[in-house]
Design a protein around this motif. Sequence first.
Motif, PDB file in Angstrom:
ATOM      1  N   ALA A 186       0.853  -1.180   0.000  1.00 43.51           N
ATOM      2  CA  ALA A 186       0.000   0.000   0.000  1.00 43.51           C
ATOM      3  C   ALA A 186       0.891   1.231   0.000  1.00 43.51           C
ATOM      4  CB  ALA A 186      -0.922   0.006   1.230  1.00 43.51           C
ATOM      5  N   PRO A 187       0.377   2.364  -0.476  1.00 47.41           N
ATOM      6  CA  PRO A 187       1.190   3.579  -0.466  1.00 47.41           C
ATOM      7  C   PRO A 187       1.741   3.884   0.922  1.00 47.41           C
ATOM      8  CG  PRO A 187      -0.812   3.924  -1.739  1.00 47.41           C
ATOM      9  CD  PRO A 187      -0.958   2.583  -1.079  1.00 47.41           C
ATOM     10  N   ASN A 188       3.027   4.247   0.974  1.00 44.37           N
ATOM     11  CA  ASN A 188       3.722   4.639   2.202  1.00 44.37           C
ATOM     12  C   ASN A 188       4.024   3.473   3.138  1.00 44.37           C
ATOM     13  OD1 ASN A 188       3.722   7.462   1.524  1.00 44.37           O
ATOM     14  ND2 ASN A 188       1.569   7.520   2.121  1.00 44.37           N
ATOM     15  N   PHE A 189       3.896   2.257   2.667  1.00 46.77           N
ATOM     16  CA  PHE A 189       4.283   1.071   3.433  1.00 46.77           C
ATOM     17  C   PHE A 189       5.224   0.234   2.581  1.00 46.77           C
ATOM     18  CE2 PHE A 189       0.421   2.231   5.630  1.00 46.77           C
ATOM     19  CZ  PHE A 189       0.670   1.887   6.949  1.00 46.77           C
ATOM     20  N   ARG A 190       6.263  -0.278   3.198  1.00 41.35           N
ATOM     21  CA  ARG A 190       7.202  -1.144   2.478  1.00 41.35           C
ATOM     22  C   ARG A 190       7.612  -2.302   3.377  1.00 41.35           C
ATOM     23  NH1 ARG A 190       9.112  -0.667  -2.110  1.00 41.35           N
ATOM     24  NH2 ARG A 190       8.376   1.483  -2.166  1.00 41.35           N
ATOM     25  N   PHE A 191       7.678  -3.497   2.804  1.00 37.35           N
ATOM     26  CA  PHE A 191       8.155  -4.690   3.494  1.00 37.35           C
ATOM     27  C   PHE A 191       9.462  -5.120   2.846  1.00 37.35           C
ATOM     28  CE2 PHE A 191       3.979  -4.550   5.065  1.00 37.35           C
ATOM     29  CZ  PHE A 191       3.855  -5.427   6.133  1.00 37.35           C
ATOM     30  N   VAL A 192      10.432  -5.453   3.684  1.00 40.34           N
ATOM     31  CA  VAL A 192      11.743  -5.904   3.214  1.00 40.34           C
ATOM     32  C   VAL A 192      11.980  -7.310   3.754  1.00 40.34           C
ATOM     33  CG1 VAL A 192      14.219  -5.441   3.119  1.00 40.34           C
ATOM     34  CG2 VAL A 192      12.594  -3.533   3.267  1.00 40.34           C
ATOM     35  N   VAL A 193      12.257  -8.246   2.858  1.00 40.93           N
ATOM     36  CA  VAL A 193      12.557  -9.624   3.242  1.00 40.93           C
ATOM     37  C   VAL A 193      14.065  -9.825   3.123  1.00 40.93           C
ATOM     38  CG1 VAL A 193      12.113 -12.072   2.786  1.00 40.93           C
ATOM     39  CG2 VAL A 193      10.305 -10.374   2.386  1.00 40.93           C
ATOM     40  N   LEU A 194      14.722 -10.104   4.248  1.00 44.31           N
ATOM     41  CA  LEU A 194      16.176 -10.258   4.253  1.00 44.31           C
ATOM     42  C   LEU A 194      16.594 -11.718   4.188  1.00 44.31           C
ATOM     43  CD1 LEU A 194      17.370  -7.639   6.904  1.00 44.31           C
ATOM     44  CD2 LEU A 194      17.254  -7.400   4.410  1.00 44.31           C
ATOM     45  N   ASP A 195      17.762 -11.944   3.632  1.00 42.24           N
ATOM     46  CA  ASP A 195      18.352 -13.275   3.506  1.00 42.24           C
ATOM     47  C   ASP A 195      19.258 -13.519   4.708  1.00 42.24           C
ATOM     48  OD1 ASP A 195      19.658 -15.586   2.809  1.00 42.24           O
ATOM     49  OD2 ASP A 195      20.170 -14.931   0.772  1.00 42.24           O
ATOM     50  N   ALA A 196      18.724 -14.188   5.732  1.00 39.49           N
ATOM     51  CA  ALA A 196      19.460 -14.395   6.979  1.00 39.49           C
ATOM     52  C   ALA A 196      20.545 -15.461   6.849  1.00 39.49           C
ATOM     53  CB  ALA A 196      18.503 -14.775   8.109  1.00 39.49           C
ATOM     54  N   LEU A 266       9.100   8.900   3.022  1.00 38.86           N
ATOM     55  CA  LEU A 266       8.323   8.915   4.268  1.00 38.86           C
ATOM     56  C   LEU A 266       7.521   7.628   4.434  1.00 38.86           C
ATOM     57  CD1 LEU A 266       7.029  12.610   4.226  1.00 38.86           C
ATOM     58  CD2 LEU A 266       9.049  11.693   5.371  1.00 38.86           C
ATOM     59  N   GLU A 267       8.181   6.510   4.202  1.00 43.70           N
ATOM     60  CA  GLU A 267       7.510   5.219   4.291  1.00 43.70           C
ATOM     61  C   GLU A 267       7.707   4.572   5.656  1.00 43.70           C
ATOM     62  OE1 GLU A 267       7.736   3.540  -0.270  1.00 43.70           O
ATOM     63  OE2 GLU A 267       9.432   3.185   1.058  1.00 43.70           O
ATOM     64  N   LYS A 268       6.716   3.783   6.058  1.00 41.92           N
ATOM     65  CA  LYS A 268       6.870   2.876   7.184  1.00 41.92           C
ATOM     66  C   LYS A 268       7.413   1.563   6.634  1.00 41.92           C
ATOM     67  CE  LYS A 268       2.836   4.782   9.541  1.00 41.92           C
ATOM     68  NZ  LYS A 268       1.435   4.502   9.957  1.00 41.92           N
ATOM     69  N   VAL A 269       8.481   1.070   7.231  1.00 39.67           N
ATOM     70  CA  VAL A 269       9.153  -0.116   6.716  1.00 39.67           C
ATOM     71  C   VAL A 269       9.067  -1.242   7.733  1.00 39.67           C
ATOM     72  CG1 VAL A 269      11.328  -1.068   5.849  1.00 39.67           C
ATOM     73  CG2 VAL A 269      10.734   1.321   5.383  1.00 39.67           C
ATOM     74  N   THR A 270       8.658  -2.410   7.282  1.00 39.72           N
ATOM     75  CA  THR A 270       8.656  -3.616   8.100  1.00 39.72           C
ATOM     76  C   THR A 270       9.699  -4.565   7.545  1.00 39.72           C
ATOM     77  OG1 THR A 270       6.285  -3.393   8.552  1.00 39.72           O
ATOM     78  CG2 THR A 270       7.282  -5.541   8.975  1.00 39.72           C
ATOM     79  N   ILE A 271      10.656  -4.964   8.374  1.00 36.61           N
ATOM     80  CA  ILE A 271      11.733  -5.854   7.950  1.00 36.61           C
ATOM     81  C   ILE A 271      11.462  -7.256   8.473  1.00 36.61           C
ATOM     82  CG2 ILE A 271      14.213  -6.317   8.093  1.00 36.61           C
ATOM     83  CD1 ILE A 271      14.667  -3.341   8.328  1.00 36.61           C
ATOM     84  N   VAL A 272      11.500  -8.216   7.576  1.00 37.75           N
ATOM     85  CA  VAL A 272      11.188  -9.595   7.898  1.00 37.75           C
ATOM     86  C   VAL A 272      12.418 -10.452   7.627  1.00 37.75           C
ATOM     87  CG1 VAL A 272       9.620 -11.522   7.447  1.00 37.75           C
ATOM     88  CG2 VAL A 272       8.815  -9.175   7.155  1.00 37.75           C
ATOM     89  N   THR A 273      12.756 -11.314   8.582  1.00 42.09           N
ATOM     90  CA  THR A 273      13.897 -12.198   8.382  1.00 42.09           C
ATOM     91  C   THR A 273      13.711 -13.442   9.240  1.00 42.09           C
ATOM     92  OG1 THR A 273      16.315 -12.296   8.325  1.00 42.09           O
ATOM     93  CG2 THR A 273      15.318 -11.168  10.207  1.00 42.09           C
TER      94      THR A 273
END
Length: 302
Positions: A186-196, A266-273
């Motif tokens: 959605a606008p202004n939201f970003r999810f980042v999937v990291l390679d652990a 100005l995004e909210k970022v959720t980082i997933v790992t």
Amino acid sequence: MFNFKCPFRNKCVSERRVVGWWTKHEGLSSRLISRASKMDDSIQPLFTFGVIADIQYADIDDGYNFTHTRKRYYRNSLQLLRRANEKWKTETVQPSFILQLGDIIDGFNKKYEASQKALDTVLTEFDRTGIAVHHVWGNHEFYNFSRQDLITSLNSQNTDFAMREDEIKQKHPDNEQSYAYHFSPAPNFRFVVLDAYDVSLIGRQENSEQYNQALKILQEHNGNYDLNQPPAYSGLEQRFVKFNGGFGQDQLEWLDRLLSLSDQKLEKVTIVTFQYIPVLQILYVLPGTMMTFSLFYTRIRV
């Protein structure tokens, strides 16, 4: 399931408050967002998503974990996934996506040459929902498959093209692929999937830079002949084992560039790992503050 109910910087998020999101589970909500304002249930969420982890399916009889302290119900894990699917499908607002946080099948499948069959069985269950799934890779994925196999069969695509590929491109010295990517639901939201498992003894070729870097780290911190034996039985020292992994410098620099771009937007970022040590697998980055927590890396920008 998580519901994001407020766009960035609207009346639901005032100065000095935390982030405008909530969960339906009241206990979890009170622990994680005790400072957040109470929201009207009539507000339509911007998006929702489901979370599931450690399915560890195998078509074998029940057994025990590595330390024989907990019973494992390998076949029944598929029933738990089906129950989760049924719940997601009956939600008033259908989830935009599902986060599968790693260990989708159990390592025992390799012993019985059933890895692909087990994976296909679980993915078929996910397909029944018709909801996009974003996969995280854990140690059990690498017990069963090579990195190239996982890139082909258990990866998700970058679903947001607002950022040019050259802005987020990731390069590795030996050209071995990393599956780290990002998407915007959605606008202004970003999810980042990291390679652990970017730097690791599992999932990397023995002649690769990442493999040798991981071996050096383990040998410096773990004096056991068997590197799967932790050097300690409590605390963060447990992480120095062969079946764990870490983030390489290239990936961290890529993440740094991505977070800087999100700052500008100005995004909210959720980082997933994925983490071997039992800590939060979904890491939240609050508006106005960039925070990335891992076993090897911390970045805080105010």
